[in-house]
Design a protein around this motif. Structure first.
Motif, PDB file in Angstrom:
ATOM      1  N   GLY A  49       1.504   3.216  -1.840  1.00  0.00           N
ATOM      2  CA  GLY A  49       2.847   2.978  -2.358  1.00  0.00           C
ATOM      3  C   GLY A  49       2.769   2.325  -3.732  1.00  0.00           C
ATOM      4  N   LEU A  50       3.910   2.173  -4.359  1.00  0.00           N
ATOM      5  CA  LEU A  50       3.956   1.615  -5.706  1.00  0.00           C
ATOM      6  C   LEU A  50       3.385   0.204  -5.760  1.00  0.00           C
ATOM      7  CD1 LEU A  50       4.772   1.790  -8.660  1.00  0.00           C
ATOM      8  CD2 LEU A  50       7.060   1.008  -7.988  1.00  0.00           C
ATOM      9  N   ALA A  51       3.758  -0.645  -4.837  1.00  0.00           N
ATOM     10  CA  ALA A  51       3.279  -2.034  -4.844  1.00  0.00           C
ATOM     11  C   ALA A  51       1.755  -2.088  -4.750  1.00  0.00           C
ATOM     12  CB  ALA A  51       3.913  -2.827  -3.702  1.00  0.00           C
ATOM     13  N   ASP A  52       1.176  -1.270  -3.883  1.00  0.00           N
ATOM     14  CA  ASP A  52      -0.279  -1.250  -3.741  1.00  0.00           C
ATOM     15  C   ASP A  52      -0.956  -0.701  -4.997  1.00  0.00           C
ATOM     16  OD1 ASP A  52      -0.362  -2.400  -1.211  1.00  0.00           O
ATOM     17  OD2 ASP A  52      -0.078  -0.452  -0.242  1.00  0.00           O
ATOM     18  N   CYS A  53      -0.349   0.294  -5.625  1.00  0.00           N
ATOM     19  CA  CYS A  53      -0.902   0.834  -6.876  1.00  0.00           C
ATOM     20  C   CYS A  53      -0.896  -0.224  -7.971  1.00  0.00           C
ATOM     21  CB  CYS A  53      -0.118   2.054  -7.341  1.00  0.00           C
ATOM     22  SG  CYS A  53      -0.433   3.534  -6.374  1.00  0.00           S
ATOM     23  N   LEU A  54       0.216  -0.938  -8.081  1.00  0.00           N
ATOM     24  CA  LEU A  54       0.301  -1.987  -9.093  1.00  0.00           C
ATOM     25  C   LEU A  54      -0.685  -3.115  -8.808  1.00  0.00           C
ATOM     26  CD1 LEU A  54       4.164  -2.104  -9.610  1.00  0.00           C
ATOM     27  CD2 LEU A  54       2.438  -1.111 -11.143  1.00  0.00           C
ATOM     28  N   ARG A  55      -0.865  -3.443  -7.546  1.00  0.00           N
ATOM     29  CA  ARG A  55      -1.840  -4.465  -7.158  1.00  0.00           C
ATOM     30  C   ARG A  55      -3.253  -4.029  -7.539  1.00  0.00           C
ATOM     31  NH1 ARG A  55      -0.222  -4.554  -2.206  1.00  0.00           N
ATOM     32  NH2 ARG A  55       1.600  -5.800  -2.638  1.00  0.00           N
ATOM     33  N   MET A  56      -3.566  -2.764  -7.282  1.00  0.00           N
ATOM     34  CA  MET A  56      -4.886  -2.229  -7.608  1.00  0.00           C
ATOM     35  C   MET A  56      -5.119  -2.271  -9.128  1.00  0.00           C
ATOM     36  SD  MET A  56      -6.478   1.515  -6.604  1.00  0.00           S
ATOM     37  CE  MET A  56      -5.097   2.384  -7.336  1.00  0.00           C
TER      38      MET A  56
END
Length: 65
Positions: A49-56
């Protein structure tokens, strides 16, 4: 990274972003490593998801410093 993998990264980025010839030529000349890093992030993030992509991405940036 071998030349075949780098070429595959270039093709994938071209396909994903629809980059024009000028942009592709500049990336090939100036940033082959970042093209490979970008491909890796795209592959890892394809199912996130977007949040996980941004975290990565944030984690990557912190480790580059």
């Amino acid at each position: 990274m071998n030349c075949l993998s780098l070429e595959m990264a270039r093709v994938a980025l071209d396909r994903h972003f629809g980059a024009g010839a000028g942009s592709v030529a500049a990336m090939r000349l100036r940033s082959p490593l970042m093209m490979s890093v970008t491909l890796e992030l795209l592959q890892r993030g394809a199912h996130l998801g977007l949040a996980d992509c941004l975290r990565m991405e944030c984690t990557l940036v912190r480790h580059l410093d």
